[in-house]
Design a protein around this motif. Structure first.
Motif, PDB file in Angstrom:
ATOM      1  N   LEU A 113     -12.433  -5.698   6.641  1.00  0.00           N
ATOM      2  CA  LEU A 113     -12.532  -6.131   8.176  1.00  0.00           C
ATOM      3  C   LEU A 113     -11.433  -6.312   8.930  1.00  0.00           C
ATOM      4  N   ALA A 114     -10.214  -6.226   8.205  1.00  0.00           N
ATOM      5  CA  ALA A 114      -8.925  -6.549   8.974  1.00  0.00           C
ATOM      6  C   ALA A 114      -8.915  -5.623  10.292  1.00  0.00           C
ATOM      7  N   PRO A 115      -8.529  -6.274  11.096  1.00  0.00           N
ATOM      8  CA  PRO A 115      -8.362  -5.432  12.665  1.00  0.00           C
ATOM      9  C   PRO A 115      -7.136  -4.346  12.391  1.00  0.00           C
ATOM     10  N   ASP A 116      -6.148  -4.592  11.690  1.00  0.00           N
ATOM     11  CA  ASP A 116      -5.036  -3.768  11.626  1.00  0.00           C
ATOM     12  C   ASP A 116      -5.222  -2.744  10.529  1.00  0.00           C
ATOM     13  N   GLU A 119      -3.017  -3.216   7.296  1.00  0.00           N
ATOM     14  CA  GLU A 119      -3.436  -4.383   6.641  1.00  0.00           C
ATOM     15  C   GLU A 119      -4.406  -3.635   5.525  1.00  0.00           C
ATOM     16  N   ARG A 120      -5.418  -2.751   5.957  1.00  0.00           N
ATOM     17  CA  ARG A 120      -6.687  -2.416   4.945  1.00  0.00           C
ATOM     18  C   ARG A 120      -5.966  -1.561   3.865  1.00  0.00           C
ATOM     19  N   GLN A 121      -4.657  -1.106   3.794  1.00  0.00           N
ATOM     20  CA  GLN A 121      -4.567  -0.101   2.810  1.00  0.00           C
ATOM     21  C   GLN A 121      -3.269  -0.561   1.942  1.00  0.00           C
ATOM     22  N   ASP A 122      -3.279  -0.230   0.818  1.00  0.00           N
ATOM     23  CA  ASP A 122      -2.273  -0.818  -0.086  1.00  0.00           C
ATOM     24  C   ASP A 122      -1.291   0.075  -0.246  1.00  0.00           C
ATOM     25  N   GLN A 123      -0.160   0.129  -1.380  1.00  0.00           N
ATOM     26  CA  GLN A 123       0.933   0.802  -0.994  1.00  0.00           C
ATOM     27  C   GLN A 123       0.783   2.357  -1.237  1.00  0.00           C
ATOM     28  N   ASP A 124      -0.408   2.741  -2.051  1.00  0.00           N
ATOM     29  CA  ASP A 124      -0.609   4.225  -2.223  1.00  0.00           C
ATOM     30  C   ASP A 124      -1.475   4.734  -0.908  1.00  0.00           C
ATOM     31  N   GLY A 125      -1.647   3.929   0.124  1.00  0.00           N
ATOM     32  CA  GLY A 125      -2.370   4.427   1.152  1.00  0.00           C
ATOM     33  C   GLY A 125      -3.964   4.437   1.179  1.00  0.00           C
ATOM     34  N   LYS A 126      -4.390   3.687   0.098  1.00  0.00           N
ATOM     35  CA  LYS A 126      -5.870   3.678  -0.263  1.00  0.00           C
ATOM     36  C   LYS A 126      -6.494   2.428   0.461  1.00  0.00           C
ATOM     37  N   LEU A 127      -7.688   2.511   0.730  1.00  0.00           N
ATOM     38  CA  LEU A 127      -8.268   1.319   1.218  1.00  0.00           C
ATOM     39  C   LEU A 127      -8.326   0.118   0.142  1.00  0.00           C
ATOM     40  N   LYS A 128      -8.106  -0.983   0.494  1.00  0.00           N
ATOM     41  CA  LYS A 128      -8.145  -2.381  -0.391  1.00  0.00           C
ATOM     42  C   LYS A 128      -9.529  -2.691  -0.749  1.00  0.00           C
ATOM     43  N   ILE A 129     -10.312  -2.181  -1.123  1.00  0.00           N
ATOM     44  CA  ILE A 129     -11.721  -2.438  -1.573  1.00  0.00           C
ATOM     45  C   ILE A 129     -12.028  -1.936  -2.998  1.00  0.00           C
ATOM     46  N   CYS A 130     -13.051  -2.519  -3.665  1.00  0.00           N
ATOM     47  CA  CYS A 130     -13.350  -2.332  -4.800  1.00  0.00           C
ATOM     48  C   CYS A 130     -14.310  -1.285  -4.990  1.00  0.00           C
TER      49      CYS A 130
END
Length: 132
Positions: A113-116, A119-130
Motif C-alpha cells: 500500500l506504499a504510495p510511492d 517503495e513497493r519494488q525490491d532491487q530486482d524490480g519485483k513487488l515486495k509481497i509474498c
C-alpha cells in the motif's frame, strides 16, 4: 471492488446482518428481548468491518491471523464474522472472486500500500509481497 461497490454491499447487507443477529440471539434466549437493543456487551467488529473482513478473507488476501492483526481482534473473531456474513453473500447473490495477491504479514500489506511505486519494488524490480 471499488469503494462505491463496497459501500453498496455494506448498505445492502448491514440490515440483513442485524436481523440475522437478532434471530440467533432470540433462538439462544428462547424468547424476545427483555431489555432494549444496544445494551450488553458490544461487538468487537462493526457490521461494516465484519463485511469487509469477510470480503478480504474470501479474496484470500491473507489468513485469519493476518486479518485479525489488521482489524485488532483475534483470528477466532474473524472466523466467526466470516461464518455469519458468508450466507448473506450467497442469499443476496454476491460472488467474491479470489485474488492473485497474497499477504503473510502486516509489513507485506504496508509495503503493497506504499504510495510511492519505488517503495513497493525490491532491487530486482519485483513487488515486495509474498506469493505462494
Amino acid at each position: 471492488m471499488t469503494h462505491q461497490q463496497l459501500n453498496q454491499l455494506i448498505e445492502t447487507l448491514t440490515p440483513a446482518l442485524e436481523t440475522q443477529r437478532e434471530e440467533v440471539l432470540h433462538a439462544c434466549r428462547g424468547h424476545g428481548r427483555l431489555v432494549a437493543s444496544g445494551t450488553g456487551a458490544k461487538a468487537k467488529l462493526t457490521p461494516a468491518e465484519r463485511i469487509l473482513s469477510t470480503v478480504l478473507h474470501l479474496r484470500k488476501l491473507g489468513n485469519m491471523d493476518l486479518l485479525g492483526q489488521l482489524f485488532g481482534v483475534s483470528a477466532v473473531t474473524i472466523c466467526r464474522a466470516s461464518k455469519e456474513v458468508r450466507p448473506l453473500f450467497e442469499a443476496h447473490g454476491h460472488r467474491i472472486a479470489a485474488s492473485t495477491a497474497r499477504f503473510r504479514t502486516t509489513a507485506d500489506v504496508t509495503t503493497f500500500l506504499a504510495p510511492d511505486p519505488a517503495e513497493r519494488q525490491d532491487q530486482d524490480g519485483k513487488l515486495k509481497i509474498c506469493t505462494p
